[in-house]
Design a protein around this motif. Sequence first.
Motif, mmCIF file in Angstrom:
data_model
loop_
_atom_site.group_PDB
_atom_site.id
_atom_site.type_symbol
_atom_site.label_atom_id
_atom_site.label_comp_id
_atom_site.label_asym_id
_atom_site.label_seq_id
_atom_site.Cartn_x
_atom_site.Cartn_y
_atom_site.Cartn_z
ATOM 1 N N ALA A 167 48.063 72.093 19.721
ATOM 2 C CA ALA A 167 49.313 71.772 19.027
ATOM 3 C C ALA A 167 49.595 72.794 17.925
ATOM 4 O O ALA A 167 50.744 73.201 17.725
ATOM 5 N N ALA A 168 48.548 73.218 17.213
ATOM 6 C CA ALA A 168 48.719 74.209 16.141
ATOM 7 C C ALA A 168 49.216 75.535 16.700
ATOM 8 O O ALA A 168 50.099 76.185 16.117
ATOM 9 N N ILE A 169 48.670 75.945 17.834
ATOM 10 C CA ILE A 169 49.125 77.177 18.478
ATOM 11 C C ILE A 169 50.571 77.029 18.933
ATOM 12 O O ILE A 169 51.393 77.938 18.765
ATOM 13 N N GLY A 170 50.892 75.871 19.492
ATOM 14 C CA GLY A 170 52.244 75.631 19.972
ATOM 15 C C GLY A 170 53.278 75.677 18.857
ATOM 16 O O GLY A 170 54.315 76.330 18.984
ATOM 17 N N VAL A 171 53.016 74.999 17.745
ATOM 18 C CA VAL A 171 53.991 74.963 16.653
ATOM 19 C C VAL A 171 54.080 76.329 15.973
ATOM 20 O O VAL A 171 55.160 76.714 15.487
ATOM 21 N N THR A 172 52.991 77.091 15.963
ATOM 22 C CA THR A 172 53.046 78.446 15.409
ATOM 23 C C THR A 172 53.958 79.326 16.249
ATOM 24 O O THR A 172 54.774 80.093 15.711
ATOM 25 N N ALA A 173 53.841 79.220 17.575
ATOM 26 C CA ALA A 173 54.710 79.988 18.464
ATOM 27 C C ALA A 173 56.172 79.601 18.259
ATOM 28 O O ALA A 173 57.064 80.453 18.306
ATOM 29 N N VAL A 174 56.426 78.321 18.020
ATOM 30 C CA VAL A 174 57.791 77.857 17.761
ATOM 31 C C VAL A 174 58.324 78.453 16.465
ATOM 32 O O VAL A 174 59.464 78.934 16.400
ATOM 33 N N LEU A 175 57.520 78.460 15.429
ATOM 34 C CA LEU A 175 57.956 78.958 14.126
ATOM 35 C C LEU A 175 58.212 80.467 14.134
ATOM 36 O O LEU A 175 59.098 80.951 13.432
ATOM 37 N N VAL A 176 57.423 81.210 14.918
ATOM 38 C CA VAL A 176 57.633 82.663 14.981
ATOM 39 C C VAL A 176 58.556 83.043 16.132
ATOM 40 O O VAL A 176 58.771 84.226 16.376
ATOM 41 N N ARG A 177 59.087 82.036 16.844
ATOM 42 C CA ARG A 177 60.049 82.216 17.937
ATOM 43 C C ARG A 177 59.489 83.067 19.067
ATOM 44 O O ARG A 177 60.145 83.980 19.571
ATOM 45 N N GLN A 178 58.272 82.771 19.499
ATOM 46 C CA GLN A 178 57.631 83.520 20.576
ATOM 47 C C GLN A 178 57.079 82.575 21.633
ATOM 48 O O GLN A 178 55.960 82.733 22.109
ATOM 49 N N GLU A 179 57.898 81.604 22.043
ATOM 50 C CA GLU A 179 57.426 80.622 23.019
ATOM 51 C C GLU A 179 57.161 81.246 24.389
ATOM 52 O O GLU A 179 56.193 80.885 25.067
ATOM 53 N N ILE A 180 58.018 82.174 24.805
ATOM 54 C CA ILE A 180 57.822 82.804 26.114
ATOM 55 C C ILE A 180 56.577 83.686 26.091
ATOM 56 O O ILE A 180 55.802 83.724 27.053
ATOM 57 N N VAL A 181 56.366 84.385 24.987
ATOM 58 C CA VAL A 181 55.166 85.200 24.852
ATOM 59 C C VAL A 181 53.919 84.317 24.862
ATOM 60 O O VAL A 181 52.888 84.687 25.442
ATOM 61 N N LEU A 182 54.005 83.146 24.249
ATOM 62 C CA LEU A 182 52.887 82.198 24.291
ATOM 63 C C LEU A 182 52.585 81.797 25.728
ATOM 64 O O LEU A 182 51.421 81.676 26.118
ATOM 65 N N LEU A 183 53.624 81.605 26.526
ATOM 66 C CA LEU A 183 53.448 81.254 27.939
ATOM 67 C C LEU A 183 52.672 82.342 28.670
ATOM 68 O O LEU A 183 51.852 82.053 29.548
ATOM 69 N N ILE A 184 52.926 83.596 28.285
ATOM 70 C CA ILE A 184 52.225 84.720 28.909
ATOM 71 C C ILE A 184 50.775 84.792 28.418
ATOM 72 O O ILE A 184 49.836 84.813 29.218
ATOM 73 N N MET A 185 50.610 84.811 27.104
ATOM 74 C CA MET A 185 49.270 84.978 26.525
ATOM 75 C C MET A 185 48.366 83.787 26.839
ATOM 76 O O MET A 185 47.153 83.940 27.004
ATOM 77 N N GLY A 186 48.951 82.608 26.907
ATOM 78 C CA GLY A 186 48.174 81.410 27.233
ATOM 79 C C GLY A 186 48.152 81.128 28.719
ATOM 80 O O GLY A 186 48.107 79.957 29.132
ATOM 81 N N GLY A 187 48.156 82.186 29.526
ATOM 82 C CA GLY A 187 48.205 82.024 30.980
ATOM 83 C C GLY A 187 47.066 81.192 31.540
ATOM 84 O O GLY A 187 47.241 80.457 32.520
ATOM 85 N N VAL A 188 45.884 81.289 30.936
ATOM 86 C CA VAL A 188 44.743 80.487 31.393
ATOM 87 C C VAL A 188 45.041 78.999 31.183
ATOM 88 O O VAL A 188 44.769 78.170 32.060
ATOM 89 N N PHE A 189 45.603 78.657 30.029
ATOM 90 C CA PHE A 189 45.968 77.266 29.775
ATOM 91 C C PHE A 189 47.028 76.792 30.767
ATOM 92 O O PHE A 189 46.995 75.656 31.239
ATOM 93 N N VAL A 190 47.954 77.695 31.086
ATOM 94 C CA VAL A 190 49.040 77.354 32.015
ATOM 95 C C VAL A 190 48.488 77.094 33.409
ATOM 96 O O VAL A 190 48.824 76.082 34.045
ATOM 97 N N MET A 191 47.638 77.988 33.911
ATOM 98 C CA MET A 191 47.138 77.819 35.281
ATOM 99 C C MET A 191 46.210 76.612 35.394
ATOM 100 O O MET A 191 46.151 75.972 36.456
ATOM 101 N N GLU A 192 45.507 76.270 34.331
ATOM 102 C CA GLU A 192 44.679 75.065 34.349
ATOM 103 C C GLU A 192 45.570 73.829 34.472
ATOM 104 O O GLU A 192 45.277 72.903 35.240
#
Length: 359
Positions: free
Chosen positions: A274-299
Amino acid sequence: MLLIADWLSQINDGFRVIQYITLRAIFAALSSLIVCLVFGPIMIRRLQEASIGQSVRQDGPSTHLSKAGTPTMGGAMILVAVAVSVLLWSDLSVSHVWVVLFVMVSFGIIGWVDDYRKVLKKNSDGLSASAKFFWQSVAAFVAVLFIYMNARTVSEVSLLVPFVKDVSIYLGLWFLPFAFVVIVGTSNAVNLTDGLDGLAIMPAVMVAAALGIFAYVTGHSVFSDYLGIPGIRGVGELTVFCSSLVGAGLGFLWFNTYPAQVFMGDVGALAIGAAIGVTAVLVRQEIVLLIMGGVFVMETVSVVMQVTSFKLTGKRIFRMAPLHHHFELKGWPEPRVIVRFWIITFILVLVGMASLKIR
């Protein structure tokens, strides 16, 4: 600490250096790391004395049966270390700092209740899925609403498209459900990934470190202008938070690396995600988070695909979900799965970081 630095700077100008975010970020990482390394053994011993041990799924890989009874809820160590470090080194007049702390602590409490019930019942059940989602939704919605109500510029509620120059999508009220999904989704994605020793924490550390860089350049008018990123006032303080999370994560990994002496539990996984998610929201990098957190996404996707396929056809796509269990059942040793997922995350984080310059 900033107040003390201001007072000391009246005596010696050298103390003004503490005002710099970069130095405070370094101190924050070291502080949270030291807290974990010093108090980690004490916490593990207390958890063992209280018989707060991990329950293992009986239908899981047979290699996991030996992990039953390993102390869990160790993620609380991370939360305490981060909170102490952030309160010590951050500029507490910046609202962004309190937003990420609120989200982290709120989701940590939800995870703590879930872990406590699991330990008390001595099985893999805990807080019901509906109850867990309800309280996650409450915490996330409060944070998202606060961010929306306190947005000063259009860019703070717009979706930035990476690798494309000067392209953003104004979300308006759609920002609320979008940011909600990012926070809750990331929280549960990290929780699903936390199934092997050190598997979730190291990717979380790498993503947090990258988000810290994004926070710094986004909050710095000169760098944000040079890189073509909309500047957001005050968001640079999240660099200190991300650094604290990096230090605490590495400190926890000292005890969580294979074979683990302690597990993170939902108290850590839900809060960190949740902390990582809200940080991405605050810095406006949600799509980049989707890329960098690819392991979390594929799981997460592997679980969705498995459940959907079984309900519709009665057949399973993977030998077991989440995905890391599939590779275990194929014969991969646990350390191999862990390290390869780390390497994948490192590559994806580099791709995400490249979006700072490639536009």
